[in-house]
Design an enzyme around this catalytic site. Structure first.
Site, PDB file in Angstrom:
ATOM      1  N   GLU A 116      29.826  52.611  31.970  1.00  0.00           N
ATOM      2  CA  GLU A 116      31.091  51.570  32.343  1.00  0.00           C
ATOM      3  C   GLU A 116      30.967  50.317  31.876  1.00  0.00           C
ATOM      4  O   GLU A 116      29.880  49.989  31.885  1.00  0.00           O
ATOM      5  CB  GLU A 116      31.170  51.876  33.993  1.00  0.00           C
ATOM      6  CG  GLU A 116      31.243  53.138  34.687  1.00  0.00           C
ATOM      7  CD  GLU A 116      30.698  53.190  36.044  1.00  0.00           C
ATOM      8  OE1 GLU A 116      30.877  52.093  36.809  1.00  0.00           O
ATOM      9  OE2 GLU A 116      30.449  54.200  36.607  1.00  0.00           O
ATOM     10  N   LYS A 118      30.774  46.488  32.254  1.00  0.00           N
ATOM     11  CA  LYS A 118      30.278  45.725  33.441  1.00  0.00           C
ATOM     12  C   LYS A 118      31.192  44.518  33.800  1.00  0.00           C
ATOM     13  O   LYS A 118      31.219  43.423  32.938  1.00  0.00           O
ATOM     14  CB  LYS A 118      28.812  44.961  32.969  1.00  0.00           C
ATOM     15  CG  LYS A 118      28.083  44.276  33.856  1.00  0.00           C
ATOM     16  CD  LYS A 118      26.792  44.143  33.526  1.00  0.00           C
ATOM     17  CE  LYS A 118      26.082  43.559  35.045  1.00  0.00           C
ATOM     18  NZ  LYS A 118      26.521  42.382  35.561  1.00  0.00           N
ATOM     19  N   ASP A 120      33.036  41.349  35.062  1.00  0.00           N
ATOM     20  CA  ASP A 120      32.322  40.071  35.330  1.00  0.00           C
ATOM     21  C   ASP A 120      33.158  39.590  36.693  1.00  0.00           C
ATOM     22  O   ASP A 120      34.019  38.607  36.630  1.00  0.00           O
ATOM     23  CB  ASP A 120      32.330  39.118  34.492  1.00  0.00           C
ATOM     24  CG  ASP A 120      31.184  37.946  34.572  1.00  0.00           C
ATOM     25  OD1 ASP A 120      30.658  38.066  35.724  1.00  0.00           O
ATOM     26  OD2 ASP A 120      31.404  37.045  33.876  1.00  0.00           O
ATOM     27  N   TYR A 236      38.473  47.221  40.908  1.00  0.00           N
ATOM     28  CA  TYR A 236      38.332  48.465  40.165  1.00  0.00           C
ATOM     29  C   TYR A 236      37.034  48.861  40.992  1.00  0.00           C
ATOM     30  O   TYR A 236      35.954  48.532  41.379  1.00  0.00           O
ATOM     31  CB  TYR A 236      37.416  48.116  38.787  1.00  0.00           C
ATOM     32  CG  TYR A 236      38.649  47.778  37.595  1.00  0.00           C
ATOM     33  CD1 TYR A 236      39.244  48.596  37.107  1.00  0.00           C
ATOM     34  CD2 TYR A 236      38.838  46.200  37.864  1.00  0.00           C
ATOM     35  CE1 TYR A 236      40.187  48.075  36.214  1.00  0.00           C
ATOM     36  CE2 TYR A 236      39.901  45.622  36.758  1.00  0.00           C
ATOM     37  CZ  TYR A 236      40.536  46.811  36.065  1.00  0.00           C
ATOM     38  OH  TYR A 236      41.286  46.245  35.188  1.00  0.00           O
ATOM     39  N   LYS A 326      23.373  43.638  28.708  1.00  0.00           N
ATOM     40  CA  LYS A 326      24.226  42.503  28.713  1.00  0.00           C
ATOM     41  C   LYS A 326      24.627  42.122  27.157  1.00  0.00           C
ATOM     42  O   LYS A 326      23.641  41.983  26.447  1.00  0.00           O
ATOM     43  CB  LYS A 326      23.196  41.343  29.263  1.00  0.00           C
ATOM     44  CG  LYS A 326      22.985  41.709  30.691  1.00  0.00           C
ATOM     45  CD  LYS A 326      24.194  41.380  31.469  1.00  0.00           C
ATOM     46  CE  LYS A 326      24.452  39.994  32.058  1.00  0.00           C
ATOM     47  NZ  LYS A 326      23.797  39.492  33.135  1.00  0.00           N
ATOM     48  N   CYS A 421      32.206   0.544  32.938  1.00  0.00           N
ATOM     49  CA  CYS A 421      32.916   1.592  33.029  1.00  0.00           C
ATOM     50  C   CYS A 421      33.858   1.455  31.870  1.00  0.00           C
ATOM     51  O   CYS A 421      34.526   0.380  31.629  1.00  0.00           O
ATOM     52  CB  CYS A 421      33.647   1.370  34.432  1.00  0.00           C
ATOM     53  SG  CYS A 421      35.087   2.352  34.567  1.00  0.00           S
ATOM     54  N   CYS A 424      37.359   0.110  33.715  1.00  0.00           N
ATOM     55  CA  CYS A 424      37.537  -1.244  34.677  1.00  0.00           C
ATOM     56  C   CYS A 424      36.493  -2.127  34.022  1.00  0.00           C
ATOM     57  O   CYS A 424      36.675  -3.381  34.681  1.00  0.00           O
ATOM     58  CB  CYS A 424      37.514  -0.965  36.155  1.00  0.00           C
ATOM     59  SG  CYS A 424      36.200  -0.387  36.658  1.00  0.00           S
ATOM     60  N   CYS A 439      30.968   4.802  38.177  1.00  0.00           N
ATOM     61  CA  CYS A 439      31.777   3.577  38.219  1.00  0.00           C
ATOM     62  C   CYS A 439      31.966   3.421  39.921  1.00  0.00           C
ATOM     63  O   CYS A 439      32.271   4.229  40.498  1.00  0.00           O
ATOM     64  CB  CYS A 439      33.123   3.685  37.531  1.00  0.00           C
ATOM     65  SG  CYS A 439      34.222   2.196  38.037  1.00  0.00           S
ATOM     66  N   CYS A 444      38.854   1.065  40.924  1.00  0.00           N
ATOM     67  CA  CYS A 444      38.936   1.249  39.588  1.00  0.00           C
ATOM     68  C   CYS A 444      39.998   2.019  39.046  1.00  0.00           C
ATOM     69  O   CYS A 444      40.453   3.031  40.024  1.00  0.00           O
ATOM     70  CB  CYS A 444      37.689   1.887  38.895  1.00  0.00           C
ATOM     71  SG  CYS A 444      37.723   2.887  37.320  1.00  0.00           S
TER      72      CYS A 444
HETATM   73  S1  IVH Z   1      26.941  49.440  39.928  1.00  0.00           S
HETATM   74  C1  IVH Z   1      23.186  49.714  42.433  1.00  0.00           C
HETATM   75  N1  IVH Z   1      28.744  49.416  38.032  1.00  0.00           N
HETATM   76  O1  IVH Z   1      26.900  43.868  38.367  1.00  0.00           O
HETATM   77  C2  IVH Z   1      24.193  49.556  41.592  1.00  0.00           C
HETATM   78  N2  IVH Z   1      27.957  47.227  39.027  1.00  0.00           N
HETATM   79  O2  IVH Z   1      24.446  43.196  37.862  1.00  0.00           O
HETATM   80  C3  IVH Z   1      24.927  48.277  41.221  1.00  0.00           C
HETATM   81  N3  IVH Z   1      29.103  45.304  38.114  1.00  0.00           N
HETATM   82  O3  IVH Z   1      26.216  43.620  41.737  1.00  0.00           O
HETATM   83  C4  IVH Z   1      26.213  48.200  40.954  1.00  0.00           C
HETATM   84  N4  IVH Z   1      30.550  46.511  36.857  1.00  0.00           N
HETATM   85  O4  IVH Z   1      28.812  43.158  41.050  1.00  0.00           O
HETATM   86  C5  IVH Z   1      28.023  48.715  38.765  1.00  0.00           C
HETATM   87  N5  IVH Z   1      30.712  49.384  36.532  1.00  0.00           N
HETATM   88  C6  IVH Z   1      29.660  48.736  37.496  1.00  0.00           C
HETATM   89  C7  IVH Z   1      29.756  47.260  37.300  1.00  0.00           C
HETATM   90  C8  IVH Z   1      28.835  46.601  38.330  1.00  0.00           C
HETATM   91  C9  IVH Z   1      30.071  45.069  37.368  1.00  0.00           C
HETATM   92  C10 IVH Z   1      28.389  44.251  38.803  1.00  0.00           C
HETATM   93  C11 IVH Z   1      28.124  44.343  40.192  1.00  0.00           C
HETATM   94  C12 IVH Z   1      26.575  44.143  40.480  1.00  0.00           C
HETATM   95  C13 IVH Z   1      26.474  43.596  39.299  1.00  0.00           C
HETATM   96  C14 IVH Z   1      24.745  43.942  38.999  1.00  0.00           C
END
Ligand code: IVH
Length: 720
Positions: A116, A118, A120, A236, A326, A421, A424, A439, A444
């Site tokens: 999946e 990840k 942010d 999601y 990552k 500054c 001023c 400052c 100012c």
């Molecule tokens: S699984 C125990 N699935 O990443 C499993 N996490 O670094 C933990 N995150 O706290 C969650 N996309 O906030 C999972 N497809 C995804 C994710 C995901 C983003 C975040 C989540 C988690 C953090 C861990």
């Protein structure tokens, strides 16, 4: 008589219709109605509900912005801890993890993975419980918190359009779900919504959020659901639980079931048969980053079979059955052409790098923050050097390193941090133990300008028409300044001023302080350039209106260090009036910190900043001035904390989600009392599964009986 529908049936039909279109729009991304067609249906429902208030239910689509959360959020235990993930940063680490997984399982067993994106954002747990007609309805949304205990942010979660408020019996059946279950997933703020939010804040002179994740986290913990609704968060889903255990035997089928029941599931998720396929998935995913419209920072790989997950178990805070791969941050190399110095509202001077334009991940970057003098020294950077610039999810790119082989090319010149500054010309000072030069001239022009812009900003006093150009005119400054970072930096955005560009007072100022705004007369405004009667009257009306914004907004507007939107709301709710707050803060140090730290989430640092603010004569004068000018210095009445005042509850049986302790705590924090025995005086009996004689007694005495959902509704809406 096919048309003879009761209002109840008509309302039900409209709700179903709206839910269907919300689903098409927010989950499928395939709307069938235009926005205005959708509004027509929604308005029809609103009108009918207004005519029949007794038919309004918490899961109606009209109720996305419902009750306000109280002063702070209630903490709630998770049904099972919300863990984090271990990371892999390269293929080798990923393959080593795969090896560990296969070593821990019998060699005869095949291992399938689900990949999946990840996302942010931040994780949320949504609890659903039995609704009417066999449906499930959203009962609670919890943040991750410390992993074991989260914060109840239900009122905010309800505003997220991709979170279904209720799921019909038919959908539950199609997905194979029971009526009560828990969904976990990620809340994100789409990039477009993030840019829009920051543009608004920047235009208003407010600090920009650093990245979409911070913006999402701040938004979900805001105490005003209306603000949350405007920000367009997205959710999601990725996990499905029942009583703290995964409901289905595979992650892949879990995603399918979530999709079928109406949740938004990321479309890139995929089940794969080998680590080679996973490596390929990751390689394909990385270039997607710039096309998705939301930030991702990697790929999460999960063992598909729940039975295998169980055998793999956990290490410390992370499961062995999943890992986060990552991505590296996006970076580019360019030349540092100049350094500008920006003076913010609190006087902080921030060095800003002016860069030769470079494209990083599809965005042209010309500015980066250099943070402070220490950072310049740490980097050892000079004007003319080639530097590596990184752009994370952050708005403001940063210089990470000087490119070694091109370091200090001929002609590179040292960056000299100014001693005066740049605006001023008063000497800059450094507070002991802090890295920033400031400052300290309260008058100012750069600081006064930033103070006024902050005061007028959306989300603060909200004074429409009091933007950059108007403030500059009122202060008699030239409006042609600006041009700093794309957005403000931290809590102290400000104008960039170069040698040549110092703001000179070109005309006599019309105002000098925030208080002066409220003394402005029509003639004062008509004397300004390009200000006609219409503009003048509109601005005066806006200024007048801002007087009633209330204590929380005034506190935010004063720009006390560390007092943001949320802290201001908490302080206002706790003290109720400026007088009470000032009184508490002005006592001798120990007592002041004790009184201030009694406020939820206020620690020593914030308490000290508040005390310091009220120790400055000029600030006290301003507060007095504003009060005498008729600004509201009190908080809205605290409704939610005393909604159950005078009521007695008896709990019996097992509730589907709340433990008895938590139910008791929530009733008591809303002003109610919990008793052990039923009498005629009992207001409600809250009955769960296997309720015994207390329920019988309630029935015989005619005492009202609630289930858990009924209790939660009462807690949210109050009894009146
Ligand atoms: S699984 C125990 N699935 O990443 C499993 N996490 O670094 C933990 N995150 O706290 C969650 N996309 O906030 C999972 N497809 C995804 C994710 C995901 C983003 C975040 C989540 C988690 C953090 C861990």
């Amino acid at each position: 008589m096919a048309n003879a529908q009761t209002p109840e049936q008509k309302i039900q039909e409209l709700r179903d219709e709206i839910r269907h279109h919300e689903y098409l729009y927010y989950v499928e991304d395939a709307p069938e109605l235009t926005d205005s067609q959708y509004d027509v249906v929604m308005n029809r429902l609103k009108k009918l509900e207004a005519e029949h208030p007794e038919l309004v239910t918490a899961d109606s689509p009209t109720q996305r912005v419902g009750g306000k959360p109280k002063d702070g959020f209630v903490k709630m235990p998770h049904s099972r801890p919300m863990l984090s993930l271990d990371n892999a940063y390269n293929e080798e680490e990923l393959r080593a993890w795969d090896q560990r997984v296969r070593d821990a399982l019998p060699s005869t067993e095949a291992v399938r993975y689900v990949c999946e994106l990840k996302l942010d954002g931040l994780s949320l747990a949504l609890q659903y419980g039995a609704g009417s007609h066999g449906s499930a309805h959203l009962e609670r949304g919890l943040t991750r918190g410390d992993g074991s205990i989260g914060e109840d942010v239900t009122s905010n979660v309800r505003t997220i359009r991709s979170v279904p408020l209720s799921i019909s019996a038919a959908k539950l059946k199609a997905a194979g779900l029971p009526q009560s279950f828990e969904v976990r997933g990620e809340v994100v703020l789409p990039q477009a919504a993030f840019v829009k939010m920051n543009e608004e804040r920047e235009a208003a002179g407010l600090a920009a959020a650093a990245n979409p994740r911070n913006a999402a986290a701040g938004t979900i913990r805001t105490l005003e659901p209306n603000i949350v609704a405007q920000r367009r968060l997205d959710f999601y889903a990725y996990f499905l639980l029942k009583d703290g255990e995964f409901l289905l035997p595979q992650q892949s089928t879990t995603l399918e079931a979530l999709r079928t029941s109406g949740f938004r599931v990321n479309k890139y998720a995929k089940a794969l048969k080998s680590i080679d396929e996973v490596v390929k998935f990751i390689a394909d995913a990385e270039p997607l980053r710039d096309t998705l419209g939301y930030e991702i920072d990697g790929v999460v790989i999960k063992v598909d079979a729940t039975a295998q997950q169980r055998r793999l178990g956990f290490t410390g805070k992370a499961p062995r059955w999943a890992i986060a791969y990552k991505f590296a941050a996006r970076a580019g190399i360019t030349r540092l052409e100049d350094v500008l110095f920006q003076v913010g509202r609190t006087g902080k001077v921030t060095p800003v790098a002016a860069l030769a334009a470079v494209s990083i991940g599809g965005t042209t970057v010309t500015r980066a923050t250099l943070h402070n003098a220490d950072e310049i020294a740490r980097l050892g950077v000079r004007i003319g050097d080639f530097v590596q610039v990184e752009r994370g999810g952050d708005v403001i790119p940063k210089i990470v390193v000087v490119v070694e082989d091109k370091k200090h090319a001929r002609g590179a010149t040292e960056i000299v941090f100014p001693e005066l500054c740049p605006v001023c010309r008063s000497p800059l000072m450094k507070i002991e133990g802090e890295v920033d030069w400031r400052c300290v001239n309260n008058s100012c022009p750069a600081r006064v300008r930033e103070e006024l812009l902050h005061w007028a900003a959306r989300g603060v006093m909200n004074i429409e028409g009091l933007g950059d150009a108007m403030v500059a005119q009122l202060l008699g400054q030239s409006a042609e300044l600006g041009g700093g970072l794309e957005a403000g930096s931290g809590d102290d955005a400000g104008q960039v001023v170069t040698e040549e560009g110092a703001p000179v007072a070109t005309r006599k100022p019309v105002i000098h302080t925030i208080g002066d705004l409220y003394r402005l007369k029509r003639e004062d405004l008509l004397g300004l350039e390009r200000v006609g009667e219409k503009t003048a009257d509109a601005l005066l009306a806006e200024i007048e209106r801002s007087k009633t914004a209330g204590l929380a907004r005034v506190l935010l507007g004063l720009g006390i260090r560390f007092v943001g939107e949320r802290t201001a709301q908490l302080l206002a709710a706790h003290f109720g009036s400026m007088e009470a707050l000032e009184g508490a803060a002005s006592q001798e140090a120990e007592k002041a910190s004790e009184a201030l730290e009694a406020v939820t989430e206020v620690g020593p640092k914030v308490a000290q900043a508040i005390a310091e603010f009220f120790a400055v004569e000029k600030n006290k004068d301003l507060v007095r001035d504003l009060a005498s000018l008729g600004l509201t210095m009190t908080a809205e009445k605290r409704v939610t904390t005393s909604t159950l005042e005078g009521m007695t509850f008896v709990l019996t049986g097992t509730l589907p989600n709340l433990t008895r302790e938590v139910a008791k705590e929530r009733i008591e924090s809303a002003g109610g009392r919990v008793s052990g025995s039923v009498s005629k005086k009992t207001s409600y009996v809250v009955a769960g599964e296997e309720a015994g004689s207390k329920l019988d007694k309630a029935t015989s005495l005619g005492v009202k009986v609630l289930d858990e959902a009924g209790l939660l509704e009462l807690l949210e809406k109050g009894a009146a």
